[in-house]
Write a protein that holds these residues in place. Structure first.
Motif, short mmCIF file in Angstrom:
data_model
loop_
_atom_site.label_atom_id
_atom_site.label_comp_id
_atom_site.label_asym_id
_atom_site.label_seq_id
_atom_site.Cartn_x
_atom_site.Cartn_y
_atom_site.Cartn_z
N ALA A 143 -0.32 6.20 -5.64
CA ALA A 143 0.62 5.42 -6.44
C ALA A 143 0.01 5.08 -7.79
N GLU B 231 0.83 -1.20 0.00
CA GLU B 231 0.00 0.00 0.00
C GLU B 231 0.86 1.25 0.00
N SER B 232 0.39 2.25 -0.76
CA SER B 232 0.99 3.57 -0.75
C SER B 232 -0.15 4.57 -0.83
#
Length: 199
Positions: free
Chosen positions: A113, A109-110
């Motif tokens: 992105a 997860e970001s």
């Protein structure tokens, strides 16, 4: 002195035609066996020859699997038994089967992105279109910001309100219609992108 003679011409034969039209070309390699006899507009009782022709006189057929992918020349030859012969050849194209096979992937997860959606392709035929089906959190609630796709690249934005993780983005892949049917025109398929993370 003028002498007149009578000349009698007897027609002992008629013209012969080998006319036919391959209405099934191009054909997908899994398009099935095609009966050639109904395609004749010329005289019957001739002979079909060429790659993929399954001879069973007088009921000839064309099998794309036997022929294989590519361009093939199919010829029909017919004669009337008195020395008159007609020949007509046509090109038949056998094209490969297409598919929309995708695979699920997981990424870290970001908050913001991009993901190249080619990572989802699992031998799928190129040239299709990706679209977002859904984007949800672990509770099945839609994300605040719907992911977008630009040139086969997914863009997503997460907020604190989107928790709990993991998040799941479902992607569909569709090939353009080609009118060939069968696996040459497969139905769209879907795959999931899982964004791993914690609350």
């Amino acid at each position: 002195e003028t002498t007149c003679h009578t000349i009698t011409i007897l027609q002992t034969d008629t013209a012969v035609s080998a006319a036919w039209t391959p209405t099934f070309s191009p054909i997908c390699i899994d398009g099935g066996v095609q009966d050639l006899i109904p395609l004749l507009t010329g005289d019957l009782n001739g002979v079909f020859t060429g790659n993929g022709v399954v001879p069973a006189h007088p009921a000839y057929s064309f099998d794309p699997i036997v022929a294989g992918e590519g361009i093939h020349t199919i010829t029909y030859t017919v004669n009337n038994g008195s020395g008159c012969t007609a020949v007509e050849a046509h090109i038949v194209e056998v094209v490969p089967a297409a598919n929309t096979n995708l695979q699920n992937i997981s990424v870290c997860e970001s908050p913001s992105a991009t993901i190249n959606l080619s990572a989802l392709l699992d031998g799928a035929t190129l040239g299709g279109t990706f679209s977002v089906v859904s984007a949800i959190n672990a509770n099945g609630t839609s994300l605040q910001s719907t992911p977008t796709i630009d040139n086969d690249v997914l863009n997503y934005l997460l907020s604190f309100a989107d928790n709990p993780a993991p998040f799941t983005i479902t992607i569909a892949y569709t090939l353009p219609a080609n009118g060939l049917g069968g696996m040459c025109e497969p139905a769209p398929s879907q795959a999931e992108i899982t964004l791993l993370g914690t609350e």
